[in-house]
Motif scaffolding. Structure first.
Motif, PDB file in Angstrom:
ATOM      1  N   ASN A 277       0.800  -1.120  -0.163  1.00 57.70           N
ATOM      2  CA  ASN A 277      -0.010  -0.111  -0.025  1.00 57.70           C
ATOM      3  C   ASN A 277       0.711   1.353  -0.026  1.00 57.70           C
ATOM      4  O   ASN A 277       0.755   1.983   0.936  1.00 57.70           O
ATOM      5  CB  ASN A 277      -0.874   0.127   1.128  1.00 57.70           C
ATOM      6  N   PRO A 278       1.731   1.435  -1.041  1.00 58.82           N
ATOM      7  CA  PRO A 278       2.490   2.588  -1.037  1.00 58.82           C
ATOM      8  C   PRO A 278       1.970   3.774  -1.097  1.00 58.82           C
ATOM      9  O   PRO A 278       0.899   3.921  -1.675  1.00 58.82           O
ATOM     10  CB  PRO A 278       3.458   2.498  -2.370  1.00 58.82           C
ATOM     11  N   SER A 279       2.385   4.902  -0.320  1.00 57.60           N
ATOM     12  CA  SER A 279       1.477   6.265  -0.286  1.00 57.60           C
ATOM     13  C   SER A 279       1.348   7.011  -1.487  1.00 57.60           C
ATOM     14  O   SER A 279       1.961   6.481  -2.628  1.00 57.60           O
ATOM     15  CB  SER A 279       2.310   7.329   0.532  1.00 57.60           C
ATOM     16  N   GLY A 280       0.581   7.929  -1.577  1.00 60.23           N
ATOM     17  CA  GLY A 280       0.144   8.681  -2.800  1.00 60.23           C
ATOM     18  C   GLY A 280       1.405   9.206  -3.416  1.00 60.23           C
ATOM     19  O   GLY A 280       1.641   9.259  -4.632  1.00 60.23           O
ATOM     20  N   LEU A 281       2.254   9.859  -2.566  1.00 57.44           N
ATOM     21  CA  LEU A 281       3.285  10.597  -2.795  1.00 57.44           C
ATOM     22  C   LEU A 281       4.482   9.572  -3.411  1.00 57.44           C
ATOM     23  O   LEU A 281       4.991   9.970  -4.524  1.00 57.44           O
ATOM     24  CB  LEU A 281       4.127  11.232  -1.684  1.00 57.44           C
ATOM     25  N   SER A 282       4.546   8.423  -2.973  1.00 57.70           N
ATOM     26  CA  SER A 282       5.876   7.447  -3.147  1.00 57.70           C
ATOM     27  C   SER A 282       5.512   6.826  -4.602  1.00 57.70           C
ATOM     28  O   SER A 282       6.134   6.379  -5.264  1.00 57.70           O
ATOM     29  CB  SER A 282       5.980   6.289  -2.191  1.00 57.70           C
ATOM     30  N   ARG A 283       3.836   6.666  -4.881  1.00 58.81           N
ATOM     31  CA  ARG A 283       3.503   5.862  -6.150  1.00 58.81           C
ATOM     32  C   ARG A 283       3.267   6.766  -7.171  1.00 58.81           C
ATOM     33  O   ARG A 283       2.519   6.243  -8.373  1.00 58.81           O
ATOM     34  CB  ARG A 283       2.497   4.692  -5.767  1.00 58.81           C
ATOM     35  N   PHE A 284       3.140   8.076  -7.071  1.00 57.22           N
ATOM     36  CA  PHE A 284       2.384   8.913  -8.045  1.00 57.22           C
ATOM     37  C   PHE A 284       3.111   8.864  -9.434  1.00 57.22           C
ATOM     38  O   PHE A 284       2.578   8.844 -10.657  1.00 57.22           O
ATOM     39  CB  PHE A 284       2.534  10.551  -7.581  1.00 57.22           C
TER      40      PHE A 284
END
Length: 427
Positions: A277-284
């Motif tokens: 579940n990588p964060s929005g910032l890390s997977r953008f």
């Protein structure tokens, strides 16, 4: 000397294969359309018609799914004359070797049987197999196939050997299938006796289109994932948006790419390694900026930062993260439509203090301090006089996830003109 030269040739060939066929992370997806004999020669462009976000390593799959055929069922948003797929091995510590892959139209919705005459064998850099390193993805060569709008596709893969944890998306709201042995090009679905609520390995489908203007990518959490929508009915709010884009006069001809992950947050990853579940910032970059043909971005994130433990109670931190996403999109010339955080009164995690944080974030979003444009999902799900409110907007029991009608109301709240919006220079 000849032996040494031969070794160099082999090394160079291997490097070319890994760069083009085995790792999609650093290449321009538009350039890949020129590869392979099936690439269309006429005018047009590649555009994403379907995608999902790799969310985690599937539990209890340390040896992968060796000896199994995985038939993923996915639903297109926009059609085209050729297609290609993306396979991902993001959450495994071992290489994934796919020895056989295929693409076909489903004979009927949510059915593992292929429509007559549509089965296509897939290749990767003109090979019938591909080895995907850990943490990487691979894009297939194009195949000619008339892909309709709003149609179910069957994407099947077979791996003969243990490959490590399976990269998957757990909340598909769509039934896919498994069969023992290599049944990749079976047109009949009889061998696919095991049903699955997951999407495995597959993270994208592109089509070659002469009509499409691009795609809109939606970064979100379980509300975008649509985990309370009717399974198999394609009633996520992004599906209703795709319907509007196909049917409303003057609407931009966009594909819709759902990059929702249930439980996703703006700021924090999950706890495993590599992070589930990588964060929005890390997977953008992986899930939005690298998608094919993206022209606009919708962001629906922030509720889980507040609700999940440890609670983020500083609204400015959440707003900071949302602004960073907007800035990254602007650096690519993309405009951003941001959603207000939806209500969660009645949810088991509700407290007045946490709801006050949500309201403070929404106040900054509505004031235009975060995104280029705003879609007020909070209002759409609260409006008591909406003609679409045929039953309660929330009927999941926890007052966080909408009903099908709630998802439809969300899709209708988005101003389609905002998808075209301002130019990159104006941003």
């Amino acid at each position: 000397m000849l032996a040494a030269l031969a070794a160099v040739v082999i090394l160079v060939s291997t490097a070319i294969f890994i760069g083009l066929g085995g790792d999609d992370g650093g290449t321009d997806p538009r350039a890949q359309g020129a590869r392979g004999s099936a690439a269309p020669a006429s005018a047009g462009a590649w555009v994403g018609t379907w995608s999902t976000s790799a969310a985690a390593a599937e539990p209890r799959t340390l040896r992968g799914l060796s000896g199994m055929s995985v038939r993923n069922v996915v639903h297109t948003s926009i059609g085209g004359t050729s297609a290609r797929i993306q396979l991902s091995n993001f959450f495994s510590s071992r290489p994934l070797t796919i020895t056989h892959a295929s693409l076909a139209l489903a004979a009927a919705p949510s059915n593992p049987t292929a429509a007559a005459g549509t089965m296509r064998r897939l290749t990767f850099n003109n090979r019938t197999w591909v080895t995907i390193p850990p943490g990487k993805a691979a894009t297939s060569d194009p195949v000619r196939l008339a892909v309709p709008d709003s149609a179910d596709l069957l994407v099947t893969t077979y791996t003969p050997q243990a490959s490590g944890s399976v990269t998957y998306h757990p909340h598909a709201r769509q039934t896919s299938y498994l069969a023992r042995g290599d049944r990749t090009e079976d047109t009949a679905g009889a061998a696919y006796t095991q049903q699955s609520p997951y999407w495995r390995y597959l993270t994208g489908v592109d089509v070659w289109s002469k009509q499409a203007e691009g795609a809109v990518a939606v970064l979100g959490d379980s509300i975008t994932d649509g985990i309370t929508s009717t399974a198999g009915a394609n009633h996520r709010w992004t599906d209703f948006l795709a319907e509007r884009l196909r049917s409303e006069p003057g609407a931009p001809r966009f594909g819709v790419l759902n990059q929702g992950i249930s439980g996703n947050r703006v700021l924090s990853d999950g706890t495993q390694f590599p992070p589930n579940n990588p964060s929005g910032l890390s997977r953008f970059d992986r899930d939005v900026l690298s998608r094919t043909g993206v022209k606009a971005v919708v962001i629906e994130l922030g509720v889980n930062d507040i609700l999940r433990i440890p609670h983020q109670t500083d609204p400015d931190r959440i707003v900071w993260g949302l602004k960073r996403l907007t800035e990254q999109a602007h650096a690519r010339g993309l405009r951003v439509i941001g959603a207000t955080l939806t209500p969660f009164y009645g949810h088991r995690g509700y407290t007045p203090q946490l709801d006050a944080v949500r309201e403070q974030v929404n106040a900054q979003i509505r004031a235009g301090r975060v995104f280029d444009e705003v879609v007020d999902f909070d209002k759409a799900l609260r409006d008591p006089i909406s003609p679409l409110r045929l039953r309660p907007m929330f009927d999941s029991g926890d007052h966080l996830h909408p009903s099908d009608n709630g998802y439809r109301a969300m899709a209708r709240a988005l101003d389609l003109d905002h998808l075209r919006g301002r130019t990159a220079a104006e941003l």
